[in-house]
Each structure stands twice: as C-alpha cells, then as structure tokens.
Design an enzyme around this catalytic site. Structure first.
Site, PDB file in Angstrom:
ATOM      1  N   CYS A  45       0.809  -1.231   0.000  1.00 26.47           N
ATOM      2  CA  CYS A  45       0.000   0.000   0.000  1.00 26.47           C
ATOM      3  C   CYS A  45       0.838   1.274   0.000  1.00 26.47           C
ATOM      4  O   CYS A  45       0.370   2.324  -0.444  1.00 26.47           O
ATOM      5  CB  CYS A  45      -0.920   0.028   1.220  1.00 26.47           C
ATOM      6  N   HIS A  84      -8.857   2.980  -2.849  1.00 23.77           N
ATOM      7  CA  HIS A  84      -7.457   2.765  -2.478  1.00 23.77           C
ATOM      8  C   HIS A  84      -6.780   1.919  -3.555  1.00 23.77           C
ATOM      9  O   HIS A  84      -6.511   0.741  -3.348  1.00 23.77           O
ATOM     10  CB  HIS A  84      -7.425   2.076  -1.105  1.00 23.77           C
ATOM     11  N   CYS A 129      -1.075   2.848   6.352  1.00 21.34           N
ATOM     12  CA  CYS A 129      -0.747   1.501   6.789  1.00 21.34           C
ATOM     13  C   CYS A 129      -0.368   0.665   5.572  1.00 21.34           C
ATOM     14  O   CYS A 129      -0.673   1.019   4.432  1.00 21.34           O
ATOM     15  CB  CYS A 129      -1.908   0.867   7.538  1.00 21.34           C
TER      16      CYS A 129
END
Length: 387
Positions: A91, A343, A373
């Site tokens: 991520c 995302h 995160c």
C-alpha cells in the site's frame, strides 16, 4: 544534503473497479497520461534532464508486469535515456517511490525525478496469484494476510464500535462529495477519457467512486463482510476498490530555482516502521512518530494530516493513538479519504500526498503529514513543509 522539493503533483480521477469508467483503459495508459501531463504543466523542464522515474505498483503482473514504470514511460514518450523502475511496498508503494527519489536527490544522485504509482484493481485483482508461504504460520497469525480481519482485530483491541465506524465512513463520503462539488479536487485531477455505463466514451474529470447518498443509516444496514458472525467491518466502512494513478515532480531546490520553477513544498522528514502483521493497520502510528522525531516536531506542530483510510476500524485507532481524536474535523482528511475515493494500492501514497499539498495551500498551512498503513504490518509517513 540537498533540499528536496515538490514542484507539481497530479492524479487521475478514481474509477470504480467493477465495470467502472476505466474498464477499457489499461494501467500503463493511466500512468503514461500523468507522466505526459506533468511535463506539459511544466514547460520549463527539459525531459532529457530527468534522472529516473520511480513508480509504485503492487500487483506487478499481467498489464502491470514487466516493469510497468518503463512501459508507461515509453508510452508517454519520455526520452529513452531516462530510467524507470517499479517500486513495491504494498500500500505504501508510491510513497516509497517518493522516499527513494528524495534520498537520491539528497545524496546527489540526480536532481529531477518523476514519481508516482498506479493500480488497476479491476484488471488485476488484489489477490491475483497470491500464494503465502505456509511456514509463515509459525510466526504470523494466519489471518494476517486478510486485510479485513486485521482491521477487525485492531478495532476490537481499541474498542471501536460499529457506530463509530459508520460515522467515520459517512464523513469520508460527505467530505469527498463536498470537495468535488466545490471544485477543491480540480487542481489535482487531470481528466481523461473513459466509458460510461452504456459504453459510450466519456471524459472523466471527477471521482466516480464517491457515493454522496451514503449516510450512517444506510451504512448501518450492511452486514459484516469479513467476519459475518462476530465482526463489525462492512464493505461500506472499508476502502473502495478503484482504479487510478498519481504522480509528482520531485526536484532539488537548487535545480528548481535554476529552472524558474516554484516549489510547492519540501520534504521535511520520511520514515517507515513495522508492527505486528495481525494489526497491520496500526503502522501509521509508529511511522508518524518516527518521522516527526526526525523532523524535530510534535503532533501539535502539524497543521493537516492525510491518513489513508484502509478501513474505518483501522483509521480510528491511529487517530486515537496519535492524539488527534479532538481535532479530526480541523486537521484530518478534510476532503475525505480512501473509504470514499478508493485505495488503488500502488497509487495511494502519491494520491494522499497530492491531496495534502493542495489542502495545505488552500488552508495556508505550513506543515502536513501523509501516512498510511501497509499490508503485513508496516507504516510509512512523510512530513511536508510549504515553501
């Protein structure tokens, strides 16, 4: 060391991954569109001066494989002598790309970089081809690879209620919709052609993912999706699956000045940190604390925060333990976050940084932090200072 500045930052609209606007647009095209656009927006820059391109992407296979950074650069017409590399910290990939370019500038290994990232989650699903080593179960909880269950665990540990999650998710959609209607995303979005629901070509210059009709009441009707029996995390309180890209033009302060380019911000500090994979969503806390320590700052010094909203159950513990619970509406994700915008994994680090810099200009803020995160227990953070 040389000072590192952000000269420009842009992103594509965020498209829904399931039958969305970019269902017929490839990840390389989303990326190349931004590479070309950032050069067009900065005509004083000779592309031959670019040292390298760092481009984040998580699922590096199918159309995103074989070094998508280089494929996109070639599609964009970037001079062939300019390098390009694909970066993967899950991520945090495109924020890692920013960190890599910043360090290269600091030590004198180049003055001009394009960084960014992309993820087309409609074409290359997040779980495509994933095959965890069975031996990891000896040291890592088996559910650690299931992001939704890690959010459930983190939420339970911090006493986050279903009501709190629904309220946070509704806030994200409400604020993102307001930012769209009021034109606050216009400075960062570079539109491109996609296809509407009927299949007709359509020029998109807005985020398709936002659901303005979302309320706490409608969210409360959704069933838990990861732990149907005892859970509280729903699809509505999780980041949406979306397709998108983001890019930044990163330079040494000296070279930007020589080219007559006005920096928008400088990099004040950077950090990554690890945490237990079973609560991977907690990563922003140690990463932010480490970055602030390196910058000689405290939480109270920061004017604005962009915290990637992987899940409401994950975001709220980070807000609490960073000491931001009393200033959320003044400082945190003022234009909504990934619950509303989605995302796209490799894109998000550059996306939240881009949104942060635009908000800092809008609010005349001096200091900002972008943090997120990372799956399997990491966090990443960047401290920006307007110049």
């Amino acid at each position: 060391m040389k000072d590192v500045v952000i000269v420009d930052c842009i992103r594509t609209p965020m498209g829904r991954s399931k039958g969305g606007a970019f269902r017929n647009v490839r990840a390389e095209d989303l990326s190349a569109h931004l590479m070309k656009s950032i050069l067009l927006r900065n005509p004083n820059l000779d592309p031959n001066e670019i040292e390298d391109i760092y481009w984040g992407c998580v699922q590096q296979t199918l159309e995103q494989g074989f070094n998508i950074a280089r494929n996109a650069a070639l599609l964009a017409g970037i001079p062939k002598q300019v390098g390009a590399v694909t970066v993967n910290r899950l991520c945090g990939s495109s924020m890692q790309a920013l960190h890599d370019a910043s360090r290269a500038i600091q030590v004198g290994d180049g003055d001009i970089f394009i960084i960014g990232g992309v993820e087309h989650m409609g074409h290359v699903p997040m779980s495509h081809g994933v095959d965890f080593h069975p031996g990891m179960a000896k040291s890592v909880a088996k559910a650690s690879g299931m992001m939704g269950l890690t959010a459930e665990m983190l939420g339970k540990l911090h006493g986050i209620s279903r009501q709190q999650q629904d309220e946070f998710a509704a806030r994200s959609h409400r604020r993102a919709h307001a930012a769209t209607v009021e034109g606050r995303f216009a400075k960062e979005i570079v539109g491109l052609e996609g296809h509407d629901a009927s299949g007709a070509r359509f020029f998109y210059d807005y985020d398709e993912v936002i659901r303005p009709e979302t309320t706490v009441e409608t969210l409360s009707q959704l069933r838990p999706v990861f732990d149907p029996v005892n859970g509280t995390v729903t699809a509505g309180t999780s980041s949406a699956l979306s397709d998108g890209a983001a890019a930044m033009l990163v330079m040494s302060a000296d070279r930007a000045k020589a080219l007559g380019l006005t920096p928008r911000a400088k990099i004040r500090a950077m950090a990554v940190a690890g945490c237990d994979a079973a609560i991977m969503g907690y990563g922003p806390v140690p990463a932010t604390q480490k970055a602030l320590k390196r910058a000689g700052l405290t939480i109270g010094d920061i004017d604005l925060f962009e915290l990637n909203e992987a899940f409401a159950a994950q975001s709220l513990p980070c807000v609490k333990d960073l000491g931001l619970q009393d200033v959320v509406d003044e400082k945190v994700n003022l234009n909504g976050g990934a619950i509303a915008l989605g995302h796209p994994l490799g894109c998000s680090g550059a996306r939240i940084s881009t949104t942060l810099l635009n908000l800092m200009e809008e609010k005349d803020a001096t200091l900002g932090v972008a943090t997120m995160c990372i799956g399997l227990g990491q966090g990443i953070a960047t401290v920006f200072e307007r110049v």
